[in-house]
Design a protein around this motif. Structure first.
Motif, PDB file in Angstrom:
ATOM      1  N   LYS A   9       0.841  -1.192   0.000  1.00 36.94           N
ATOM      2  CA  LYS A   9       0.000   0.000   0.000  1.00 36.94           C
ATOM      3  C   LYS A   9       0.874   1.239   0.000  1.00 36.94           C
ATOM      4  O   LYS A   9       1.913   1.262   0.658  1.00 36.94           O
ATOM      5  CB  LYS A   9      -0.887   0.026   1.258  1.00 36.94           C
ATOM      6  CG  LYS A   9      -2.260  -0.567   1.026  1.00 36.94           C
ATOM      7  CD  LYS A   9      -3.218  -0.161   2.120  1.00 36.94           C
ATOM      8  CE  LYS A   9      -2.935  -0.859   3.432  1.00 36.94           C
ATOM      9  NZ  LYS A   9      -3.834  -0.514   4.506  1.00 36.94           N
ATOM     10  N   GLY A  10       0.442   2.264  -0.724  1.00 33.41           N
ATOM     11  CA  GLY A  10       1.121   3.550  -0.645  1.00 33.41           C
ATOM     12  C   GLY A  10       0.625   4.258   0.602  1.00 33.41           C
ATOM     13  O   GLY A  10      -0.223   3.743   1.311  1.00 33.41           O
ATOM     14  N   ASN A  11       1.163   5.449   0.860  1.00 34.18           N
ATOM     15  CA  ASN A  11       0.678   6.184   2.021  1.00 34.18           C
ATOM     16  C   ASN A  11      -0.729   6.702   1.765  1.00 34.18           C
ATOM     17  O   ASN A  11      -1.018   7.267   0.723  1.00 34.18           O
ATOM     18  CB  ASN A  11       1.614   7.361   2.314  1.00 34.18           C
ATOM     19  CG  ASN A  11       2.904   6.879   2.932  1.00 34.18           C
ATOM     20  OD1 ASN A  11       3.046   5.695   3.222  1.00 34.18           O
ATOM     21  ND2 ASN A  11       3.843   7.765   3.123  1.00 34.18           N
ATOM     22  N   THR A  12      -1.592   6.458   2.734  1.00 32.24           N
ATOM     23  CA  THR A  12      -2.951   6.964   2.603  1.00 32.24           C
ATOM     24  C   THR A  12      -3.292   7.852   3.790  1.00 32.24           C
ATOM     25  O   THR A  12      -2.750   7.691   4.880  1.00 32.24           O
ATOM     26  CB  THR A  12      -3.994   5.822   2.545  1.00 32.24           C
ATOM     27  OG1 THR A  12      -3.777   4.964   3.662  1.00 32.24           O
ATOM     28  CG2 THR A  12      -3.874   5.009   1.278  1.00 32.24           C
ATOM     29  N   VAL A  13      -4.189   8.791   3.527  1.00 29.31           N
ATOM     30  CA  VAL A  13      -4.650   9.697   4.573  1.00 29.31           C
ATOM     31  C   VAL A  13      -5.941   9.126   5.131  1.00 29.31           C
ATOM     32  O   VAL A  13      -6.904   8.946   4.396  1.00 29.31           O
ATOM     33  CB  VAL A  13      -4.906  11.099   3.986  1.00 29.31           C
ATOM     34  CG1 VAL A  13      -5.416  12.043   5.056  1.00 29.31           C
ATOM     35  CG2 VAL A  13      -3.643  11.636   3.343  1.00 29.31           C
ATOM     36  N   GLU A  14      -5.928   8.796   6.401  1.00 27.88           N
ATOM     37  CA  GLU A  14      -7.112   8.238   7.040  1.00 27.88           C
ATOM     38  C   GLU A  14      -7.759   9.333   7.880  1.00 27.88           C
ATOM     39  O   GLU A  14      -7.093   9.966   8.693  1.00 27.88           O
ATOM     40  CB  GLU A  14      -6.739   7.067   7.969  1.00 27.88           C
ATOM     41  CG  GLU A  14      -5.808   6.037   7.350  1.00 27.88           C
ATOM     42  CD  GLU A  14      -6.496   5.129   6.352  1.00 27.88           C
ATOM     43  OE1 GLU A  14      -7.738   5.194   6.257  1.00 27.88           O
ATOM     44  OE2 GLU A  14      -5.789   4.366   5.668  1.00 27.88           O
ATOM     45  N   ILE A  15      -9.022   9.535   7.680  1.00 30.82           N
ATOM     46  CA  ILE A  15      -9.724  10.573   8.432  1.00 30.82           C
ATOM     47  C   ILE A  15     -10.711   9.921   9.396  1.00 30.82           C
ATOM     48  O   ILE A  15     -11.571   9.142   8.974  1.00 30.82           O
ATOM     49  CB  ILE A  15     -10.427  11.554   7.485  1.00 30.82           C
ATOM     50  CG1 ILE A  15      -9.358  12.236   6.629  1.00 30.82           C
ATOM     51  CG2 ILE A  15     -11.251  12.579   8.260  1.00 30.82           C
ATOM     52  CD1 ILE A  15      -9.870  13.274   5.693  1.00 30.82           C
ATOM     53  N   TYR A  16     -10.523  10.208  10.665  1.00 31.74           N
ATOM     54  CA  TYR A  16     -11.405   9.678  11.708  1.00 31.74           C
ATOM     55  C   TYR A  16     -12.154  10.838  12.348  1.00 31.74           C
ATOM     56  O   TYR A  16     -11.558  11.869  12.666  1.00 31.74           O
ATOM     57  CB  TYR A  16     -10.609   8.979  12.813  1.00 31.74           C
ATOM     58  CG  TYR A  16      -9.918   7.717  12.375  1.00 31.74           C
ATOM     59  CD1 TYR A  16     -10.500   6.469  12.581  1.00 31.74           C
ATOM     60  CD2 TYR A  16      -8.655   7.767  11.789  1.00 31.74           C
ATOM     61  CE1 TYR A  16      -9.869   5.312  12.198  1.00 31.74           C
ATOM     62  CE2 TYR A  16      -8.007   6.601  11.405  1.00 31.74           C
ATOM     63  CZ  TYR A  16      -8.616   5.371  11.620  1.00 31.74           C
ATOM     64  OH  TYR A  16      -7.981   4.229  11.245  1.00 31.74           O
ATOM     65  N   LEU A  17     -13.456  10.657  12.530  1.00 35.61           N
ATOM     66  CA  LEU A  17     -14.239  11.678  13.205  1.00 35.61           C
ATOM     67  C   LEU A  17     -15.025  11.005  14.319  1.00 35.61           C
ATOM     68  O   LEU A  17     -15.759  10.053  14.054  1.00 35.61           O
ATOM     69  CB  LEU A  17     -15.187  12.361  12.202  1.00 35.61           C
ATOM     70  CG  LEU A  17     -15.826  13.646  12.690  1.00 35.61           C
ATOM     71  CD1 LEU A  17     -14.777  14.727  12.915  1.00 35.61           C
ATOM     72  CD2 LEU A  17     -16.858  14.140  11.693  1.00 35.61           C
ATOM     73  N   ASP A  18     -14.840  11.516  15.530  1.00 39.74           N
ATOM     74  CA  ASP A  18     -15.560  10.998  16.689  1.00 39.74           C
ATOM     75  C   ASP A  18     -15.398   9.475  16.830  1.00 39.74           C
ATOM     76  O   ASP A  18     -16.359   8.750  17.083  1.00 39.74           O
ATOM     77  CB  ASP A  18     -17.054  11.360  16.562  1.00 39.74           C
ATOM     78  CG  ASP A  18     -17.701  11.439  17.946  1.00 39.74           C
ATOM     79  OD1 ASP A  18     -16.974  11.297  18.948  1.00 39.74           O
ATOM     80  OD2 ASP A  18     -18.925  11.644  18.011  1.00 39.74           O
ATOM     81  N   GLY A  19     -14.164   9.007  16.625  1.00 43.86           N
ATOM     82  CA  GLY A  19     -13.866   7.596  16.824  1.00 43.86           C
ATOM     83  C   GLY A  19     -14.242   6.698  15.656  1.00 43.86           C
ATOM     84  O   GLY A  19     -14.034   5.499  15.704  1.00 43.86           O
ATOM     85  N   LYS A  20     -14.807   7.279  14.603  1.00 43.18           N
ATOM     86  CA  LYS A  20     -15.215   6.453  13.456  1.00 43.18           C
ATOM     87  C   LYS A  20     -14.376   6.783  12.239  1.00 43.18           C
ATOM     88  O   LYS A  20     -14.070   7.943  11.980  1.00 43.18           O
ATOM     89  CB  LYS A  20     -16.694   6.681  13.147  1.00 43.18           C
ATOM     90  CG  LYS A  20     -17.598   6.095  14.203  1.00 43.18           C
ATOM     91  CD  LYS A  20     -19.060   6.228  13.835  1.00 43.18           C
ATOM     92  CE  LYS A  20     -19.939   5.774  14.967  1.00 43.18           C
ATOM     93  NZ  LYS A  20     -19.872   6.685  16.137  1.00 43.18           N
ATOM     94  N   HIS A  21     -14.016   5.738  11.492  1.00 45.58           N
ATOM     95  CA  HIS A  21     -13.245   5.952  10.272  1.00 45.58           C
ATOM     96  C   HIS A  21     -14.168   6.471   9.185  1.00 45.58           C
ATOM     97  O   HIS A  21     -15.156   5.847   8.852  1.00 45.58           O
ATOM     98  CB  HIS A  21     -12.606   4.629   9.834  1.00 45.58           C
ATOM     99  CG  HIS A  21     -11.736   4.781   8.655  1.00 45.58           C
ATOM    100  ND1 HIS A  21     -12.057   4.290   7.428  1.00 45.58           N
ATOM    101  CD2 HIS A  21     -10.545   5.414   8.517  1.00 45.58           C
ATOM    102  CE1 HIS A  21     -11.109   4.597   6.574  1.00 45.58           C
ATOM    103  NE2 HIS A  21     -10.173   5.276   7.205  1.00 45.58           N
ATOM    104  N   LEU A  22     -13.841   7.666   8.666  1.00 49.47           N
ATOM    105  CA  LEU A  22     -14.724   8.279   7.667  1.00 49.47           C
ATOM    106  C   LEU A  22     -14.241   8.020   6.251  1.00 49.47           C
ATOM    107  O   LEU A  22     -14.961   7.513   5.419  1.00 49.47           O
ATOM    108  CB  LEU A  22     -14.766   9.799   7.884  1.00 49.47           C
ATOM    109  CG  LEU A  22     -15.778  10.413   8.818  1.00 49.47           C
ATOM    110  CD1 LEU A  22     -15.844  11.906   8.534  1.00 49.47           C
ATOM    111  CD2 LEU A  22     -17.167   9.813   8.648  1.00 49.47           C
ATOM    112  N   TYR A  23     -12.974   8.413   5.977  1.00 47.98           N
ATOM    113  CA  TYR A  23     -12.466   8.318   4.610  1.00 47.98           C
ATOM    114  C   TYR A  23     -11.024   7.839   4.586  1.00 47.98           C
ATOM    115  O   TYR A  23     -10.286   8.016   5.539  1.00 47.98           O
ATOM    116  CB  TYR A  23     -12.474   9.695   3.930  1.00 47.98           C
ATOM    117  CG  TYR A  23     -13.778  10.428   3.958  1.00 47.98           C
ATOM    118  CD1 TYR A  23     -14.849  10.003   3.184  1.00 47.98           C
ATOM    119  CD2 TYR A  23     -13.929  11.563   4.746  1.00 47.98           C
ATOM    120  CE1 TYR A  23     -16.047  10.692   3.204  1.00 47.98           C
ATOM    121  CE2 TYR A  23     -15.121  12.265   4.773  1.00 47.98           C
ATOM    122  CZ  TYR A  23     -16.176  11.827   4.000  1.00 47.98           C
ATOM    123  OH  TYR A  23     -17.354  12.508   4.027  1.00 47.98           O
TER     124      TYR A  23
END
Lengths: 128, 355
Positions: free
Chosen positions: A40-54
């Motif tokens: 996998k390449g580097n990915t940006v993981e976005i978490y909001l309020d403990g939940k994985h969004l994108y």
């Protein structure tokens, strides 16, 4: 009934069964390994309020508008460009680009984390 | 005719066995897939709790349940230790008038007694009662920002100092009746310098209960536990937080905690920098230590000692770490570092001098 057929009926498992089972096992293990440890390449993981969004690729420029924040991926770096919280500490955080690093907007419970290949399992610093 | 019949019976029997085998093989494969997926299953959790970020990467059959339970456990602690949450033990103590006996939980009492022990041991370098001064300096979570501002005056600091002691006179801790009594209404506590490490100890206990394979727990980016596995940890350069100073292999089941003066700070109009770790005189510590890393078995102790060492300075700080059987790294503002004990630290930048 020939001798061969007799044996076949008596023993529920023959050598060939075991061979088939081993082939199955190896196949399953290999496919699971591919699924879990795929390159996998580097990915940006976005978490909001403990939940994985994108998840977004770090290599593709993008602006992500959220309700209380705006996250920008630009030239292989991520930063928060807008926050509606009073302190705006995240706007002063330098952009991050390496796997294992993160930036956050704590009042809005937003975590932006870069996952991918890193020299470290975790990076530590700061704090009281 | 007869031989034909026999043949057809044999054929039927043969088909039945084949079916049985096929079902068995299918069941076996399904079971195998399930076991492998569960064993390799990784549950990742990232979020914000108690006003700081957390990250769990947990491997094992029950990892999802384990992480969910840990979050609910820590939410319970927030109801005890939070300075902001109404009716938490700490909130009640902070808002009580002088002389009032505030009833607290035995868990909070345990934490306060530990804080008292360290306060006495470090001659006040570790002090959870410094909170009114943290607020005066505008370093508390609700008041802090990076904007340029004037620091409080010396007289304001001096008048506040009397309320900021954690001795047996200012805060009476009654461990029999589980009450806390303040001498001054103005006195306030903030256990922020110990709860992240305390959370690691809870995480370890919780992981034991669920029997998970291994896990990496991180609180606030400054307290990490490597459960049942050793992890390679990169340590941020306290004098340039965009790079990594070096790395070390954190042995399994050990905690690592850092404190740094570079996380919260602001400048005044003259360009002087003020950081958030206050010394016993109520002003930002001037020991010259910008970052401390402490490694040990007890998460809460690592967290507490890392803060104390910044205030105490290199020599006294090192003594304190050795006394508690802890190892680590102490970094000074002039790009020097010193290791304490055998930690196998691997520096990755060359403009540092080891002392």
């Amino acid at each position: 009934m020939t001798k061969k057929e007799k044996n076949f009926c008596k023993k529920p498992f023959s050598v060939w069964d075991i061979v088939i089972y081993i082939v199955f096992t190896v196949f399953v293990i290999i496919s699971v390994i591919f699924v879990f440890i795929g390159e996998k390449g580097n990915t940006v993981e976005i978490y909001l309020d403990g939940k994985h969004l994108y998840s977004f690729e770090l290599s593709t420029d993008r602006v992500i508008e959220l309700e209380h924040n705006t996250v920008v991926i630009e030239n292989g770096e991520v930063y928060i460009s807008y926050a509606d919280c009073p302190n705006k500490i995240c706007l002063n955080s330098p952009p991050v680009s390496k796997a294992g690093r993160s930036i956050s907007c704590l009042p809005n419970k937003l975590i932006v984390y870069i996952s991918g290949d890193s020299d470290y399992d975790a990076v530590i610093g700061g704090g009281l | 005719m007869e031989t034909q019949k026999e043949e057809s019976v044999q054929k039927k029997k043969f088909n039945y066995k084949i079916l049985l085998r096929a079902v068995l093989a299918l069941l076996f494969t399904a079971l195998l897939i399930a076991v492998i997926i569960l064993a390799l299953y990784t549950d990742e959790k990232n979020g914000v709790i108690m006003g700081s970020e957390y990250s769990f990467v947990t491997k094992g059959v029950h990892s999802k349940l384990c992480n969910a339970n840990l979050i609910s456990l820590i939410e319970e602690k927030e109801n005890l230790f939070s300075t902001e949450k109404e009716n938490s033990d700490i909130f009640n103590i902070n808002n009580a008038p002088k002389g009032e006996q505030v009833k607290i939980s035995s868990e909070t009492m345990g934490l306060l007694l530990l804080a008292r022990e360290l306060y006495v041991k470090t001659d006040g370098a570790f002090n959870i009662a410094i909170y009114p001064l943290i607020e005066l300096w505008k370093f508390s979570p609700s008041t802090f920002n990076y904007a340029e501002k004037q620091p409080p005056s010396d007289s304001d600091i001096d008048s506040m100092l009397q309320y900021c002691k954690f001795d047996a006179d200012t805060f009476i801790l009654d461990k029999e009746n589980l009450t806390v009594t303040k001498k001054y209404s103005e006195s306030k506590l903030d256990p922020g310098a110990m709860v992240k490490g305390y959370n690691l100890d809870i995480a370890r206990q919780n992981a034991d209960d669920y029997g998970i394979s291994y896990s990496l727990y991180s609180f606030g980016g400054s307290s990490i536990l490597g459960y049942k596995k050793s992890y390679n940890i990169g340590i941020i350069d306290p004098n340039n937080k965009e790079r990594v100073l070096g790395s070390l292999l954190l042995p399994e089941n050990m905690c690592i905690s850092t404190s740094g003066t570079y996380e919260r700070f602001y400048k005044d109009s003259a360009g002087n920098i003020y950081h958030h770790i206050l010394a016993t005189d109520g002003k930002p510590s001037t020991s010259g230590i910008t970052g401390v890393t402490v490694i040990g078995e007890s998460g809460v102790l690592c967290d507490m000692i890392s803060t104390a060492v910044i205030v105490m300075g290199l020599d006294k700080g090192r003594e304190l770490m050795l006394e508690y059987g802890l190892t680590g790294i102490i970094v000074t503002q002039d790009n020097k570092y010193s290791t304490v004990g055998n930690i196998g630290f691997y520096p990755e930048i060359d403009d540092y001098i080891r002392i």
